[in-house]
Design a protein around this motif. Structure first.
Motif: not given
Length: 392
Positions: A1-25
């Motif tokens: 199975m092929k998967a894709e992760i989409i993180a949704i949130g403008t605050e991630i694009l602006l660098g206000q938070i780090v997308n640690t969720n993608a690493q975990y998932m």
């Protein structure tokens, strides 16, 4: 199975938070035998989220969306997925009751906005939220699964582990899973490891070999798809033996652990750390272990004005051991705090003495490290930990 992760949130694009969720998932999906080929981040915009879903649906069997499940108008994930999959959003009753109880006595506007977090797609597999309000779901549409999980890492991880992982495991049934084995090395650089292993890496077959560099230590991850842990181990052992034969002098662990974590396993009695002219990084690393030595003795000297010779290092280290009635200790001495030495190319060069005491036997080792002061001190401390582990 092929998967894709989409993180949704403008605050991630602006660098206000780090997308640690993608690493975990990504790590967790790999453990399930699911290949993550793409990751993306999209802001809180209806058209762009829909565009991201369209792209993902054309190349992935599982699309995992994370974030955008809150009560505000810009939390659009569920609405856009419902529209994209031509599905109907419905209220999940237990989640609604939880929200009504929490906001009892609040304004109608507050209750109405928060009830959005109880939305799920009709007929989908519900993912309960045990630590928050926003429920998730897994919905199948045109041979693609769409999963929705909350953005706050604590909520996401609990939902992923307790709800999503068992559900996907059951939906996929019997299959090969990805297994990994870790080999940890010290006192050697990344380029030397890769040069030594280049023939193995070029010829790698079903077992992949991936070196990862950190300051002062190297990780080699072996990965293979297999039907069971036992089958994976048979694949690993042949490759691991070849690597041990080539790099065995630098191997300190076959667990995914740091040097200080490996040292903590020894439960050393009568143990101390002594440092001179350092930033006490060695002491910090020894103390940072999940299970630090209860009777650990720490001593640091910020500045020693005179250049430190081997004899002076040994004398100070021996005094530290005797004054504290220690049988085992590790010491780190930066030799010349005031005089800078450089390589022919102009890079800073620093001399250190590493002192070891195991069962009252003292040895002093001189080492030179090249680089900026912070990197050099980390590398010196890691080398000291490695050398102590090898003696032990």
């Amino acid at each position: 199975m092929k998967a894709e992760i989409i993180a949704i949130g403008t605050e991630i694009l602006l660098g206000q938070i780090v997308n640690t969720n993608a690493q975990y998932m990504a790590e967790e999906l790999a453990d399930l035998g699911i290949d993550v080929y793409f990751q993306s981040v999209v802001g809180d915009n209806r058209d762009r989220i829909k565009q991201a879903l369209q792209i993902a649906s054309e190349r992935s069997d599982l699309v995992v969306c994370c974030g955008g499940l809150g009560p505000t108008a810009d939390d659009l994930t569920k609405d856009v997925i419902a529209d994209f999959t031509q599905s109907k959003l419905v209220i999940e009753k237990q989640a609604e009751e939880k929200i009504l109880e929490l906001f009892k006595g609040g304004s109608d506007t507050l209750i109405t906005s928060n009830k959005r977090q109880a939305n799920t797609i009709e007929g989908s597999h519900l993912l309960k939220n045990e630590v928050g309000l926003a429920v998730g779901f897994v919905h199948k549409y045109q041979d693609t699964y769409y999963a929705v999980l909350p953005g706050p890492p604590r909520e996401m991880k609990v939902m992923f582990e307790q709800e999503f992982k068992p559900l996907i495991d059951g939906l996929l049934g019997e299959r090969e899973k990805l297994y990994s084995k870790y080999l940890k090395f010290g006192n050697i650089g990344e380029s030397a490891v890769e040069d030594t292993l280049k023939e193995l890496i070029i010829k790698q077959d079903n077992v992949s070999i991936a070196p990862y560099a950190g300051i002062g230590e190297i990780t080699i991850r072996l990965s293979v798809k297999a039907n069971s842990p036992e089958q994976a181990e048979t694949y690993f052992e042949k490759v691991a033996k070849q690597i041990r034969d080539l790099l065995g002098d630098h191997l300190y662990s076959e667990e995914n652990e740091s040097l200080e974590q490996a040292l903590a396993q020894h439960k050393i009695a009568g143990f101390g750390v002594y440092e001179v002219n350092t930033n006490a990084y060695l002491s910090h690393r020894v103390l940072s272990s999940d299970a630090p030595n209860e009777n650990l003795v720490i001593s640091t000297t910020k500045v020693e004005k005179h250049s430190i010779t081997e004899a002076l290092a040994e004398s100070q280290f021996t005094d530290f051991i005797e004054n504290n009635n220690l049988k085992n200790a590790i010491g780190l001495f930066h030799c010349q705090i005031s005089q800078a030495s450089v390589t022919p190319s102009g890079r800073p060069k620093k001399r250190f003495f590493i002192a070891l005491c195991v069962n009252n036997q003292v040895s002093i080792i001189e080492r030179t490290f090249i680089g900026d002061m912070q990197a050099v001190q980390i590398r010196a401390a890691k080398t000291a930990l490695f050398l102590l582990l090898k003696v032990l």
